[in-house]
Design a protein around this motif. Structure first.
Motif, PDB file in Angstrom:
ATOM      1  N   ALA A   1       0.883  -1.172   0.000  1.00  6.77           N
ATOM      2  CA  ALA A   1       0.000   0.000   0.000  1.00  6.77           C
ATOM      3  C   ALA A   1       0.917   1.217   0.000  1.00  6.77           C
ATOM      4  O   ALA A   1       1.685   1.432   0.936  1.00  6.77           O
ATOM      5  CB  ALA A   1      -0.895  -0.004   1.231  1.00  6.77           C
ATOM      6  N   LEU A   2       0.861   1.987  -1.058  1.00  7.57           N
ATOM      7  CA  LEU A   2       1.793   3.094  -1.247  1.00  7.57           C
ATOM      8  C   LEU A   2       1.445   4.285  -0.349  1.00  7.57           C
ATOM      9  O   LEU A   2       0.371   4.323   0.255  1.00  7.57           O
ATOM     10  CB  LEU A   2       1.813   3.478  -2.725  1.00  7.57           C
ATOM     11  N   PRO A   3       2.343   5.285  -0.259  1.00 11.92           N
ATOM     12  CA  PRO A   3       2.183   6.342   0.746  1.00 11.92           C
ATOM     13  C   PRO A   3       0.911   7.163   0.693  1.00 11.92           C
ATOM     14  O   PRO A   3       0.572   7.813   1.685  1.00 11.92           O
ATOM     15  CB  PRO A   3       3.419   7.224   0.495  1.00 11.92           C
TER      16      PRO A   3
ATOM     17  N   ILE B   1      -1.766   1.150   5.104  1.00 11.17           N
ATOM     18  CA  ILE B   1      -0.337   0.929   4.858  1.00 11.17           C
ATOM     19  C   ILE B   1       0.215  -0.074   5.856  1.00 11.17           C
ATOM     20  O   ILE B   1       0.871  -1.060   5.476  1.00 11.17           O
ATOM     21  CB  ILE B   1       0.444   2.261   4.950  1.00 11.17           C
ATOM     22  N   ARG B   2      -0.070   0.134   7.128  1.00  6.66           N
ATOM     23  CA  ARG B   2       0.515  -0.742   8.142  1.00  6.66           C
ATOM     24  C   ARG B   2      -0.048  -2.157   8.053  1.00  6.66           C
ATOM     25  O   ARG B   2       0.691  -3.140   8.151  1.00  6.66           O
ATOM     26  CB  ARG B   2       0.291  -0.184   9.544  1.00  6.66           C
ATOM     27  N   SER B   3      -1.349  -2.279   7.851  1.00 10.59           N
ATOM     28  CA  SER B   3      -1.928  -3.617   7.808  1.00 10.59           C
ATOM     29  C   SER B   3      -1.445  -4.381   6.577  1.00 10.59           C
ATOM     30  O   SER B   3      -1.216  -5.589   6.631  1.00 10.59           O
ATOM     31  CB  SER B   3      -3.456  -3.551   7.832  1.00 10.59           C
TER      32      SER B   3
ATOM     33  N   PRO C   1       4.438   6.792   7.513  1.00  6.70           N
ATOM     34  CA  PRO C   1       3.891   5.449   7.723  1.00  6.70           C
ATOM     35  C   PRO C   1       4.489   4.399   6.794  1.00  6.70           C
ATOM     36  O   PRO C   1       4.720   3.259   7.191  1.00  6.70           O
ATOM     37  CB  PRO C   1       2.391   5.636   7.456  1.00  6.70           C
ATOM     38  N   TYR C   2       4.743   4.769   5.537  1.00  9.06           N
ATOM     39  CA  TYR C   2       5.254   3.802   4.563  1.00  9.06           C
ATOM     40  C   TYR C   2       6.665   3.332   4.928  1.00  9.06           C
ATOM     41  O   TYR C   2       6.938   2.134   4.998  1.00  9.06           O
ATOM     42  CB  TYR C   2       5.244   4.428   3.165  1.00  9.06           C
ATOM     43  N   GLY C   3       7.571   4.272   5.167  1.00 11.05           N
ATOM     44  CA  GLY C   3       8.946   3.903   5.514  1.00 11.05           C
ATOM     45  C   GLY C   3       9.009   3.103   6.800  1.00 11.05           C
ATOM     46  O   GLY C   3       9.743   2.116   6.895  1.00 11.05           O
TER      47      GLY C   3
ATOM     48  N   SER D   1      -1.861   4.427  -7.047  1.00 11.38           N
ATOM     49  CA  SER D   1      -0.828   3.423  -7.293  1.00 11.38           C
ATOM     50  C   SER D   1       0.219   3.973  -8.247  1.00 11.38           C
ATOM     51  O   SER D   1       0.079   5.064  -8.812  1.00 11.38           O
ATOM     52  CB  SER D   1      -1.445   2.152  -7.884  1.00 11.38           C
ATOM     53  N   HIS D   2       1.286   3.191  -8.482  1.00 12.86           N
ATOM     54  CA  HIS D   2       2.322   3.581  -9.433  1.00 12.86           C
ATOM     55  C   HIS D   2       1.824   3.569 -10.869  1.00 12.86           C
ATOM     56  O   HIS D   2       2.435   4.172 -11.746  1.00 12.86           O
ATOM     57  CB  HIS D   2       3.517   2.630  -9.332  1.00 12.86           C
TER      58      HIS D   2
END
Length: 345
Positions: free
Chosen positions: A73-75, A82-84, A133-135, A328-329
Motif C-alpha cells: 500500500a503506497l504512501p 499501509i501498516r496492515s 507510515p510507509y517507511g 498506485s504507481h
C-alpha cells in the motif's frame, strides 16, 4: 517451478510477471487485490485476493517454489491500510510460505527505510530511520523477514530506489504532464544534488538474480539503484528537452517550498508527501557494490535513459493515462492545487 508474485497487477509486479514468463523457466501465479490488467496467458495463473487473507494466501502457496513479494500500500493510502498491508500482509505471506515449504522468499522493500539521507552513498549496514507510515512499515516488515531468515528460510530483501519505466506514473506523472503541456518544472533548491533512480527492467534483473543465485549468498539484504545518474536538475531537464517546447527546470528556494508543501499535505491539497519533498533537494544515492558483487547486478539504464523511456511511453498513451487517476504507481496522481500552480511555469 512455480513462482508466486504478490502485487502482480501493479507496476513492478506486471513487469516481473512478463519477465518470468518470457524466460520460460517458471510457471507464474499472480496474487493481487486488483484484477489482472493484461490479456490471459496460458502459463500465468491469476488470483484476485488480499494478502491479508490467510486462507486465500494458503491456497496460493500450493506447489510454489519461490515467492516475490511486491504487493504494497503506497504512501497515499491511509496510515492504517499501509501498516496492515505492509506488516500484517507480510506476516501472513511468511507464515504460509513456511507452512508450504517454499524454498525462497524475495521481499521488495524500499530505500525509504533509510529516511532522509545524512550521507552518501548509503550502505545496507546504515541505520534504518523510516519517514512516514510507509517507511516505518517497511522497516517492520523487514524485521519479520529477518526473523524467518534466522529460522532457516532463504530470505532476500531488496531495497530499490524509486523505479520507473514504461507504464510508471505516480509522482512522475506530474513531471511528464507538465512537460507534455509545454511547462517548465520546479525543483527544490539549486537542483545540483545527485539523486539516484532505477529502471524497472534493471530491478527485474536483480530479482531474477536473487531467485537463481546460490542460497547462502543471496539470503541477505541488497540496495538496488542506477549506476549512472546526474543531478536532479540535469535529469529532469532531459525530459523537458525531449518534450520540445524549450522549457527549463525552475529552481525554488528550498525552505519556503518545503514549508508550503508541508501545509498543502496537511490540508490534503497536494499528493506530495514528506519523504518526497524533504529528500528532493538532498544528495540521495545508495551503494550497489554488494548487489554487483553477490548478485552480479549490472544496471543497463542511467537515470536519464529511464526517465526518457518512461516519458516517451507517457506521451504515446497520454489520452488514456490522464483520464485515470488513483494512488498506485500505474495511476496518474490527482495533482490538487499543484495543477493550478502549473500555470505559473
Amino acid at each position: 517451478m512455480r513462482t508466486l508474485v504478490t502485487g502482480g497487477s501493479g507496476f513492478l509486479g506486471l513487469n516481473l510477471v512478463r519477465r518470468l514468463l518470457s524466460s520460460g523457466k517458471s510457471e507464474v501465479r499472480s496474487l493481487d487485490i486488483a484484477p489482472w490488467p493484461g490479456p490471459e496467458v496460458p502459463s500465468l495463473e491469476t488470483v484476485t485476493a488480499d494478502i491479508r487473507d490467510a486462507a486465500a494466501v494458503r491456497a496460493c502457496m500450493a506447489g510454489v517454489h519461490s515467492v516475490v513479494h511486491c504487493a504494497a500500500a503506497l504512501p497515499l493510502h491511509p496510515r492504517r491500510v499501509i501498516r496492515s498491508t505492509e506488516v500484517a500482509g507480510t506476516r501472513v505471506l511468511l507464515e504460509e510460505a513456511a507452512r508450504a515449504g517454499v524454498q525462497r522468499f524475495v521481499f521488495i522493500s524500499s530505500t525509504a527505510v533509510y529516511g532522509i539521507p545524512h550521507h552518501v552513498p548509503v550502505a545496507e549496514t546504515d541505520p534504518l530511520e523510516g519517514v512516514g507510515p510507509y517507511g516505518c512499515a517497511k522497516i517492520e516488515a523487514e524485521k519479520l523477514c529477518e526473523d524467518w531468515r534466522a529460522r532457516g528460510m532463504c530470505l532476500v530483501i531488496l531495497r530499490p530506489k524509486s523505479f520507473i519505466g514504461p507504464e510508471r506514473l505516480g509522482v512522475f506523472s506530474l513531471l511528464y504532464d507538465w512537460a507534455l503541456d509545454g511547462r517548465g518544472f520546479p525543483v527544490l533548491g539549486a537542483g545540483r544534488n545527485r539523486y539516484q533512480l532505477l529502471d524497472v527492467d534493471d530491478l527485474c534483473d536483480a530479482i531474477v538474480a536473487a531467485l537463481g543465485g546460490p542460497r547462502q549468498a543471496v539470503s541477505d539484504v541488497f540496495n538496488i539503484g542506477a549506476r549512472e545518474f546526474s543531478s536532479l536538475r540535469s535529469d529532469f531537464q532531459a525530459v523537458l528537452d525531449e518534450a520540445g517546447f524549450g522549457r527549463r527546470v525552475v529552481c525554488l528556494p528550498e525552505r519556503p517550498a518545503v514549508l508550503a508543501l508541508q501545509l498543502l499535505e496537511r490540508l490534503h491539497l497536494s499528493p506530495l508527501y514528506r519523504w518526497v519533498y524533504e529528500t528532493a533537494a538532498k544528495e540521495s544515492w545508495v551503494s550497489i557494490d554488494k548487489a554487483s558483487r553477490v548478485l552480479g547486478f549490472s544496471p543497463r539504464y542511467s537515470n536519464r535513459d529511464a526517465l526518457l523511456r518512461n516519458f516517451r511511453w507517457y506521451r504515446e498513451h497520454a489520452a488514456q493515462v490522464r483520464a485515470r487517476t488513483g494512488v498506485s504507481h500505474r495511476d496518474s496522481w490527482n495533482q490538487g492545487v499543484l495543477k493550478v500552480a502549473k500555470a505559473l511555469f
